[in-house]
Design an enzyme around this catalytic site. Sequence first.
Site, PDB file in Angstrom:
ATOM      1  N   LYS A 144       0.837  -1.207   0.000  1.00  0.00           N
ATOM      2  CA  LYS A 144       0.000   0.000   0.000  1.00  0.00           C
ATOM      3  C   LYS A 144       0.868   1.252   0.000  1.00  0.00           C
ATOM      4  O   LYS A 144       0.700   2.138  -0.834  1.00  0.00           O
ATOM      5  CB  LYS A 144      -0.910  -0.008   1.238  1.00  0.00           C
ATOM      6  CG  LYS A 144      -1.578   1.327   1.532  1.00  0.00           C
ATOM      7  CD  LYS A 144      -2.504   1.249   2.715  1.00  0.00           C
ATOM      8  CE  LYS A 144      -1.958   1.705   4.025  1.00  0.00           C
ATOM      9  NZ  LYS A 144      -1.660   3.126   4.164  1.00  0.00           N
ATOM     10  N   ASN A 145       1.771   1.338   0.960  1.00  0.00           N
ATOM     11  CA  ASN A 145       2.516   2.594   1.127  1.00  0.00           C
ATOM     12  C   ASN A 145       3.509   2.853  -0.001  1.00  0.00           C
ATOM     13  O   ASN A 145       3.880   3.996  -0.237  1.00  0.00           O
ATOM     14  CB  ASN A 145       3.231   2.619   2.486  1.00  0.00           C
ATOM     15  CG  ASN A 145       2.242   2.791   3.627  1.00  0.00           C
ATOM     16  OD1 ASN A 145       1.071   3.084   3.396  1.00  0.00           O
ATOM     17  ND2 ASN A 145       2.702   2.582   4.851  1.00  0.00           N
TER      18      ASN A 145
ATOM     19  N   CYS B  82      -5.982   7.994   8.913  1.00  0.00           N
ATOM     20  CA  CYS B  82      -6.249   7.265  10.146  1.00  0.00           C
ATOM     21  C   CYS B  82      -6.071   8.172  11.346  1.00  0.00           C
ATOM     22  O   CYS B  82      -5.291   9.108  11.339  1.00  0.00           O
ATOM     23  CB  CYS B  82      -5.318   6.063  10.236  1.00  0.00           C
ATOM     24  SG  CYS B  82      -5.876   4.674   9.266  1.00  0.00           S
TER      25      CYS B  82
ATOM     26  N   ARG C  99      -0.446  14.526  13.218  1.00  0.00           N
ATOM     27  CA  ARG C  99       0.460  14.194  12.112  1.00  0.00           C
ATOM     28  C   ARG C  99       0.811  15.468  11.365  1.00  0.00           C
ATOM     29  O   ARG C  99       0.237  15.763  10.316  1.00  0.00           O
ATOM     30  CB  ARG C  99      -0.167  13.124  11.217  1.00  0.00           C
ATOM     31  CG  ARG C  99      -0.343  11.820  11.976  1.00  0.00           C
ATOM     32  CD  ARG C  99      -1.018  10.761  11.162  1.00  0.00           C
ATOM     33  NE  ARG C  99      -0.116  10.086  10.248  1.00  0.00           N
ATOM     34  CZ  ARG C  99      -0.448   8.997   9.578  1.00  0.00           C
ATOM     35  NH1 ARG C  99      -1.624   8.471   9.708  1.00  0.00           N
ATOM     36  NH2 ARG C  99       0.423   8.433   8.750  1.00  0.00           N
TER      37      ARG C  99
ATOM     38  N   ASP D  65       5.265  19.798   9.092  1.00  0.00           N
ATOM     39  CA  ASP D  65       6.291  20.851   9.127  1.00  0.00           C
ATOM     40  C   ASP D  65       7.563  20.450   8.378  1.00  0.00           C
ATOM     41  O   ASP D  65       8.178  21.261   7.683  1.00  0.00           O
ATOM     42  CB  ASP D  65       6.608  21.241  10.577  1.00  0.00           C
ATOM     43  CG  ASP D  65       6.983  20.042  11.432  1.00  0.00           C
ATOM     44  OD1 ASP D  65       6.301  18.991  11.316  1.00  0.00           O
ATOM     45  OD2 ASP D  65       7.954  20.124  12.200  1.00  0.00           O
TER      46      ASP D  65
ATOM     47  N   ASP E  20       3.384   0.214  12.319  1.00  0.00           N
ATOM     48  CA  ASP E  20       2.205  -0.337  11.643  1.00  0.00           C
ATOM     49  C   ASP E  20       1.926  -1.799  12.006  1.00  0.00           C
ATOM     50  O   ASP E  20       0.925  -2.363  11.555  1.00  0.00           O
ATOM     51  CB  ASP E  20       2.353  -0.208  10.115  1.00  0.00           C
ATOM     52  CG  ASP E  20       2.125   1.219   9.645  1.00  0.00           C
ATOM     53  OD1 ASP E  20       1.727   2.065  10.461  1.00  0.00           O
ATOM     54  OD2 ASP E  20       2.370   1.492   8.453  1.00  0.00           O
TER      55      ASP E  20
ATOM     56  N   ARG F 131      -9.248  -0.256   3.640  1.00  0.00           N
ATOM     57  CA  ARG F 131      -8.352   0.775   3.082  1.00  0.00           C
ATOM     58  C   ARG F 131      -6.986   0.201   2.764  1.00  0.00           C
ATOM     59  O   ARG F 131      -6.282   0.700   1.900  1.00  0.00           O
ATOM     60  CB  ARG F 131      -8.146   1.900   4.107  1.00  0.00           C
ATOM     61  CG  ARG F 131      -9.371   2.721   4.342  1.00  0.00           C
ATOM     62  CD  ARG F 131      -9.118   3.722   5.426  1.00  0.00           C
ATOM     63  NE  ARG F 131      -8.114   4.653   4.964  1.00  0.00           N
ATOM     64  CZ  ARG F 131      -7.990   5.891   5.388  1.00  0.00           C
ATOM     65  NH1 ARG F 131      -8.819   6.357   6.282  1.00  0.00           N
ATOM     66  NH2 ARG F 131      -7.051   6.678   4.937  1.00  0.00           N
TER      67      ARG F 131
HETATM   68  C1  UD1 Z   1       4.120   6.637   6.830  1.00  0.00           C
HETATM   69  C2  UD1 Z   1       3.205   5.503   6.499  1.00  0.00           C
HETATM   70  C3  UD1 Z   1       2.522   4.992   7.750  1.00  0.00           C
HETATM   71  C4  UD1 Z   1       3.556   4.629   8.795  1.00  0.00           C
HETATM   72  C5  UD1 Z   1       4.507   5.793   9.026  1.00  0.00           C
HETATM   73  C6  UD1 Z   1       5.657   5.447   9.972  1.00  0.00           C
HETATM   74  C7  UD1 Z   1       2.505   6.036   4.239  1.00  0.00           C
HETATM   75  C8  UD1 Z   1       1.387   6.431   3.324  1.00  0.00           C
HETATM   76  N1  UD1 Z   1       2.211   5.971   5.545  1.00  0.00           N
HETATM   77  O1  UD1 Z   1       3.316   7.698   7.344  1.00  0.00           O
HETATM   78  O2  UD1 Z   1       1.755   3.837   7.414  1.00  0.00           O
HETATM   79  O3  UD1 Z   1       2.897   4.344  10.019  1.00  0.00           O
HETATM   80  O4  UD1 Z   1       5.091   6.208   7.785  1.00  0.00           O
HETATM   81  O5  UD1 Z   1       6.354   4.353   9.514  1.00  0.00           O
HETATM   82  O6  UD1 Z   1       3.585   5.734   3.790  1.00  0.00           O
HETATM   83  N2  UD1 Z   1       6.302  14.111  11.678  1.00  0.00           N
HETATM   84  C9  UD1 Z   1       6.525  15.425  12.039  1.00  0.00           C
HETATM   85  N3  UD1 Z   1       6.560  16.377  11.043  1.00  0.00           N
HETATM   86  C10 UD1 Z   1       6.381  16.066   9.731  1.00  0.00           C
HETATM   87  C11 UD1 Z   1       6.171  14.709   9.372  1.00  0.00           C
HETATM   88  C12 UD1 Z   1       6.134  13.747  10.379  1.00  0.00           C
HETATM   89  O7  UD1 Z   1       6.672  15.731  13.207  1.00  0.00           O
HETATM   90  O8  UD1 Z   1       6.430  16.969   8.885  1.00  0.00           O
HETATM   91  C13 UD1 Z   1       6.251  13.068  12.742  1.00  0.00           C
HETATM   92  C14 UD1 Z   1       4.872  12.409  12.820  1.00  0.00           C
HETATM   93  O9  UD1 Z   1       3.988  13.168  13.629  1.00  0.00           O
HETATM   94  C15 UD1 Z   1       5.196  11.085  13.431  1.00  0.00           C
HETATM   95  C16 UD1 Z   1       6.582  10.768  12.857  1.00  0.00           C
HETATM   96  O10 UD1 Z   1       7.100  12.008  12.374  1.00  0.00           O
HETATM   97  O11 UD1 Z   1       5.313  11.186  14.822  1.00  0.00           O
HETATM   98  C17 UD1 Z   1       6.586   9.745  11.744  1.00  0.00           C
HETATM   99  O12 UD1 Z   1       5.761  10.171  10.705  1.00  0.00           O
HETATM  100  P1  UD1 Z   1       6.072   9.843   9.185  1.00  0.00           P
HETATM  101  O13 UD1 Z   1       7.265   8.956   9.082  1.00  0.00           O
HETATM  102  O14 UD1 Z   1       6.071  11.112   8.431  1.00  0.00           O
HETATM  103  O15 UD1 Z   1       4.795   9.015   8.784  1.00  0.00           O
HETATM  104  P2  UD1 Z   1       3.930   9.165   7.486  1.00  0.00           P
HETATM  105  O16 UD1 Z   1       4.788   9.448   6.309  1.00  0.00           O
HETATM  106  O17 UD1 Z   1       2.771  10.057   7.762  1.00  0.00           O
END
Ligand code: UD1
Length: 425
Positions: free
Chosen positions: A28-29, A123, A128, A131, A312, A404
């Site tokens: 999926k991802n 989800c 999330r 920044d 996950d 999903r």
């Molecule tokens: C992706 C995956 C999700 C998985 C996650 C962590 C997809 C579509 N989704 O989500 O299934 O659970 O990686 O392996 O690929 N954060 C910040 N600022 C930002 C971005 C992230 O503080 O700009 C923090 C988030 O709040 C969280 C952490 O970083 O605590 C990890 O998030 P991130 O790795 O970005 O997850 P996703 O890309 O949203």
Amino acid sequence: MEINYDTGKIVVAGGRRLSGTVRISGAKNAALVLICAATMATEPVILENVPDISDIHVLVRILSEIGLEVSWPAPGTLAVCATTAPQLPPPYQLVKKLRASNLLLGPLLARFGQAQVSLPGGCNIGVRPMDLHFKGLAALGADIRMEKGTVLASAGRLRGARIYLDFPSVGATENIMMAACLAEGQTILENVAKEPEIVDLANFLNCLGARVRGAGTDVIKIEGTDRLGGCLRYNVIPDRIEAGTYMIAAAATRGSVHLSGVISRHLEPLCAKLREAGVSVTEDEESVLVEGGGNYRPIDIKTLPYPGFPTDLQSQMMAFLSTVPGISLITENIFENRYRVADELARMGARIKVEGRLAVIEGVPALQGTQVRASDLRAGAALIIAGLMAQGRTEIYNPGYIFRGYHDIIGKLRALGAEISFQDE
Ligand code: UD1
């Protein structure tokens, strides 16, 4: 009549051991981000091994609503042709359903000079923020503004830059990496995510003619180029989280399940933990055999960026550990709100105490089936596992979350001997 998966329920009769072979679908991802990246290509792209799940269908609808050509020439094969500029913004009703739609920001900005996405939904697993995505794109020269919940990004030609991520965010790494492919000059991205989906994205971008090196390590270097071409055949990697879910389900039901079509290297963090708990796991390069039974031992798990234990799979492990004798500990380091499933498991008789990022699980002899509610995709998968282990019948509401992200989960589990069905209401 179209089935509405947001209503209805999944019904599981517990107590069956899973046994047999399950073929793992495309990730999926990985598929989501590759489809977003395909919007940067000036010629057609064909992706294969795309999973048939609702998140993908929502993303495909978003692309077609903004005027790009997308079609399914065969099941699991998606063609994307982005020769015309998109009509922005994408409809909020669709974007709010899919957090991954934020991965269109980098590609549309880099290719068409502007992008507009509503702050997305997805989800319900904690705050999330984006920044890091914004900081990185701004460092490449984008102007990013927020107006009434919509992110407006614009830029002339982006310029390569040296960018350090404060946290190795998967999404931020992907968005910045994609945009940098069309920037002028070199981008050096430090402290990036190392997930297999990042490596898959880099391979795909290189297939389109990009020059990305270092994916899978802490530093990614990108030499920008004027345009990206097409790619007539790219296979999405297998879904390590889907695979992990079946592995945990096999262990939890004390069954024996053979997974085919996986990259077992991607499953190492889970294999190690299952073995520590007393589960037999045998792997070769593309398949894994999980044999449950015997006496299980409690374990401690800390979720971390790859190659640490994946967040996950945390909920599914919680369901499994709820009947492993002794005290197991889980520390959730990625998403602070990912313990909502604990309350539902407690309704089934689990003993779980949550304090901040720590969950203390005291194994009980058995769970009892009842009515429970999925609060997110992986919580839903965890409740299915709990239902498979439980005595009696479990009804899981909000099943839409599960569809999903799991390609034909009902069919695959039935083929492994589970008594499970979807009941429309
Ligand atoms: C992706 C995956 C999700 C998985 C996650 C962590 C997809 C579509 N989704 O989500 O299934 O659970 O990686 O392996 O690929 N954060 C910040 N600022 C930002 C971005 C992230 O503080 O700009 C923090 C988030 O709040 C969280 C952490 O970083 O605590 C990890 O998030 P991130 O790795 O970005 O997850 P996703 O890309 O949203």
